[in-house]
Enzyme design. Structure first.
Site, PDB file in Angstrom:
ATOM      1  N   ASP A  13       0.825  -1.202   0.000  1.00 41.75           N
ATOM      2  CA  ASP A  13       0.000   0.000   0.000  1.00 41.75           C
ATOM      3  C   ASP A  13       0.860   1.254   0.000  1.00 41.75           C
ATOM      4  O   ASP A  13       1.482   1.612   0.980  1.00 41.75           O
ATOM      5  CB  ASP A  13      -0.904  -0.012   1.241  1.00 41.75           C
ATOM      6  CG  ASP A  13      -1.863   1.161   1.243  1.00 41.75           C
ATOM      7  OD1 ASP A  13      -2.011   1.805   0.191  1.00 41.75           O
ATOM      8  OD2 ASP A  13      -2.467   1.418   2.294  1.00 41.75           O
ATOM      9  N   HIS A  41      -7.932  -2.232  -3.585  1.00 44.80           N
ATOM     10  CA  HIS A  41      -8.484  -1.086  -2.880  1.00 44.80           C
ATOM     11  C   HIS A  41      -9.957  -0.925  -3.219  1.00 44.80           C
ATOM     12  O   HIS A  41     -10.441  -1.465  -4.214  1.00 44.80           O
ATOM     13  CB  HIS A  41      -7.690   0.180  -3.202  1.00 44.80           C
ATOM     14  CG  HIS A  41      -7.840   0.669  -4.618  1.00 44.80           C
ATOM     15  ND1 HIS A  41      -7.252   0.059  -5.689  1.00 44.80           N
ATOM     16  CD2 HIS A  41      -8.529   1.721  -5.112  1.00 44.80           C
ATOM     17  CE1 HIS A  41      -7.569   0.717  -6.795  1.00 44.80           C
ATOM     18  NE2 HIS A  41      -8.343   1.723  -6.469  1.00 44.80           N
TER      19      HIS A  41
END
Length: 169
Positions: A13, A41
Protein backbone atom coordinates in the site's frame (compact mmCIF):
# COMPACT_ATOMS: atom_id res chain seq x y z
CA UNK A 1 -1.18 13.20 -26.77
CA UNK A 2 -0.24 13.51 -23.08
CA UNK A 3 0.43 10.39 -21.02
CA UNK A 4 0.20 10.08 -17.25
CA UNK A 5 2.02 7.20 -15.58
CA UNK A 6 1.72 6.04 -11.97
CA UNK A 7 4.58 3.80 -10.88
CA UNK A 8 5.12 2.27 -7.49
CA UNK A 9 8.47 1.97 -5.78
CA UNK A 10 7.57 -0.82 -3.38
CA UNK A 11 5.18 -3.72 -2.87
CA UNK A 12 2.08 -2.99 -0.90
CA UNK A 13 0.00 0.00 0.00
CA UNK A 14 1.63 3.16 -1.25
CA UNK A 15 -1.42 4.96 -2.61
CA UNK A 16 -1.14 4.09 -6.30
CA UNK A 17 -4.80 3.11 -6.51
CA UNK A 18 -6.00 6.36 -4.93
CA UNK A 19 -3.96 8.42 -7.38
CA UNK A 20 -5.20 6.38 -10.36
CA UNK A 21 -8.78 6.83 -9.09
CA UNK A 22 -8.30 10.59 -9.21
CA UNK A 23 -6.68 10.87 -12.63
CA UNK A 24 -8.79 8.17 -14.31
CA UNK A 25 -11.78 10.50 -14.46
CA UNK A 26 -10.28 12.13 -17.54
CA UNK A 27 -8.34 9.36 -19.29
CA UNK A 28 -8.98 7.11 -22.28
CA UNK A 29 -6.97 4.06 -21.21
CA UNK A 30 -6.12 2.76 -17.75
CA UNK A 31 -3.52 -0.01 -17.92
CA UNK A 32 -2.03 -2.35 -15.37
CA UNK A 33 1.47 -3.36 -16.36
CA UNK A 34 2.51 -5.55 -13.41
CA UNK A 35 1.22 -7.32 -10.32
CA UNK A 36 -1.74 -9.60 -9.83
CA UNK A 37 -5.04 -9.85 -7.97
CA UNK A 38 -3.57 -8.27 -4.87
CA UNK A 39 -5.18 -6.90 -1.71
CA UNK A 40 -6.46 -4.07 -3.91
CA UNK A 41 -8.48 -1.09 -2.88
CA UNK A 42 -12.08 0.04 -2.51
CA UNK A 43 -13.57 3.15 -4.02
CA UNK A 44 -17.00 4.68 -3.53
CA UNK A 45 -18.64 6.14 -6.63
CA UNK A 46 -22.13 7.31 -7.58
CA UNK A 47 -23.87 4.61 -9.65
CA UNK A 48 -27.19 4.22 -11.34
CA UNK A 49 -29.87 6.73 -12.26
CA UNK A 50 -30.05 8.10 -8.70
CA UNK A 51 -26.30 8.35 -8.28
CA UNK A 52 -26.40 6.04 -5.27
CA UNK A 53 -23.01 5.73 -3.57
CA UNK A 54 -21.64 2.29 -4.35
CA UNK A 55 -18.53 0.54 -3.02
CA UNK A 56 -16.42 -1.10 -5.72
CA UNK A 57 -13.48 -3.38 -4.92
CA UNK A 58 -10.59 -3.59 -7.37
CA UNK A 59 -7.93 -6.27 -7.05
CA UNK A 60 -6.89 -7.07 -10.62
CA UNK A 61 -9.04 -5.02 -12.96
CA UNK A 62 -7.95 -1.43 -13.67
CA UNK A 63 -9.99 0.99 -11.56
CA UNK A 64 -10.16 3.39 -14.52
CA UNK A 65 -13.14 1.30 -15.65
CA UNK A 66 -15.23 3.48 -13.35
CA UNK A 67 -14.93 6.13 -16.07
CA UNK A 68 -17.44 4.94 -18.71
CA UNK A 69 -15.24 6.38 -21.47
CA UNK A 70 -12.12 4.53 -20.33
CA UNK A 71 -10.75 1.25 -21.66
CA UNK A 72 -9.12 -1.01 -19.07
CA UNK A 73 -6.03 -2.90 -20.17
CA UNK A 74 -4.35 -5.76 -18.32
CA UNK A 75 -0.89 -5.94 -19.83
CA UNK A 76 1.62 -8.69 -20.46
CA UNK A 77 3.50 -8.02 -17.22
CA UNK A 78 0.49 -8.86 -15.06
CA UNK A 79 -0.07 -12.36 -13.65
CA UNK A 80 -3.71 -13.43 -13.90
CA UNK A 81 -5.69 -15.94 -11.85
CA UNK A 82 -8.53 -16.57 -14.30
CA UNK A 83 -11.22 -17.52 -11.72
CA UNK A 84 -10.43 -14.36 -9.73
CA UNK A 85 -10.54 -12.27 -12.92
CA UNK A 86 -14.07 -13.45 -13.72
CA UNK A 87 -15.25 -13.28 -10.10
CA UNK A 88 -14.11 -9.66 -9.81
CA UNK A 89 -15.65 -8.74 -13.15
CA UNK A 90 -18.95 -10.39 -12.19
CA UNK A 91 -19.01 -8.61 -8.82
CA UNK A 92 -18.32 -5.20 -10.36
CA UNK A 93 -20.95 -5.69 -13.06
CA UNK A 94 -23.50 -6.85 -10.46
CA UNK A 95 -23.06 -3.47 -8.80
CA UNK A 96 -23.81 -1.67 -12.07
CA UNK A 97 -20.35 -1.14 -13.56
CA UNK A 98 -20.61 -1.84 -17.29
CA UNK A 99 -17.29 -3.20 -18.57
CA UNK A 100 -18.71 -4.58 -21.83
CA UNK A 101 -16.29 -3.93 -24.69
CA UNK A 102 -13.96 -1.89 -22.46
CA UNK A 103 -11.72 -4.50 -20.88
CA UNK A 104 -8.72 -5.95 -22.69
CA UNK A 105 -6.46 -8.73 -21.44
CA UNK A 106 -3.09 -9.34 -23.07
CA UNK A 107 -2.73 -12.87 -24.36
CA UNK A 108 0.89 -12.65 -23.18
CA UNK A 109 -0.01 -12.21 -19.50
CA UNK A 110 1.15 -15.14 -17.38
CA UNK A 111 -1.36 -17.32 -15.56
CA UNK A 112 -1.64 -17.88 -11.82
CA UNK A 113 -2.81 -21.38 -10.99
CA UNK A 114 -4.22 -22.71 -7.73
CA UNK A 115 -0.94 -24.53 -7.09
CA UNK A 116 0.85 -21.15 -7.15
CA UNK A 117 -1.44 -20.06 -4.31
CA UNK A 118 -0.70 -23.24 -2.36
CA UNK A 119 3.04 -22.72 -2.81
CA UNK A 120 2.65 -19.10 -1.67
CA UNK A 121 1.01 -20.24 1.57
CA UNK A 122 3.54 -23.01 2.16
CA UNK A 123 6.45 -20.59 1.68
CA UNK A 124 4.96 -18.31 4.33
CA UNK A 125 4.69 -21.25 6.75
CA UNK A 126 8.24 -22.30 5.92
CA UNK A 127 9.51 -18.82 6.83
CA UNK A 128 7.82 -19.08 10.23
CA UNK A 129 8.16 -15.90 12.27
CA UNK A 130 10.07 -14.27 9.41
CA UNK A 131 7.23 -14.50 6.90
CA UNK A 132 6.88 -11.64 4.46
CA UNK A 133 3.09 -11.39 4.78
CA UNK A 134 1.96 -12.15 1.24
CA UNK A 135 -1.71 -12.24 0.33
CA UNK A 136 -1.19 -15.94 -0.52
CA UNK A 137 -2.77 -15.35 -3.92
CA UNK A 138 0.14 -16.96 -5.78
CA UNK A 139 1.52 -13.80 -7.33
CA UNK A 140 5.16 -14.36 -6.29
CA UNK A 141 5.26 -18.03 -7.30
CA UNK A 142 3.64 -17.15 -10.65
CA UNK A 143 6.39 -14.61 -11.26
CA UNK A 144 8.91 -17.31 -10.35
CA UNK A 145 7.37 -19.53 -13.03
CA UNK A 146 7.56 -16.63 -15.46
CA UNK A 147 11.21 -15.92 -14.64
CA UNK A 148 12.16 -19.58 -15.00
CA UNK A 149 10.34 -19.68 -18.36
CA UNK A 150 8.14 -22.52 -17.19
CA UNK A 151 4.96 -20.47 -16.79
CA UNK A 152 1.96 -20.52 -19.05
CA UNK A 153 0.36 -17.46 -20.60
CA UNK A 154 -3.22 -16.58 -21.48
CA UNK A 155 -2.71 -17.57 -25.13
CA UNK A 156 -1.81 -21.10 -24.03
CA UNK A 157 -5.41 -21.56 -22.86
CA UNK A 158 -6.44 -21.61 -26.53
CA UNK A 159 -3.69 -24.01 -27.59
CA UNK A 160 -4.53 -27.66 -28.29
CA UNK A 161 -1.48 -28.66 -26.25
CA UNK A 162 -2.48 -26.72 -23.10
CA UNK A 163 -3.14 -29.85 -21.00
CA UNK A 164 0.22 -31.31 -21.94
CA UNK A 165 2.03 -28.05 -21.16
CA UNK A 166 0.20 -27.71 -17.86
CA UNK A 167 1.23 -31.21 -16.77
CA UNK A 168 4.89 -30.30 -17.40
CA UNK A 169 4.91 -27.38 -14.98
Amino acid sequence: MPVEVVLGTQWGDEGKGKLVDIISQDIDICARCAGGNNAGHTIVVPMGPNGEKTMLDFHLLPCGLVNPNCVGLIGSGVVVHVPSFFAELEKLESKGLNCQGRLLLSDRAHLVFDFHQIVDGLKEVELGGKSIGTTKKGIGPAYSSKASRSGLRVHHLFDDTFAEKFRKI
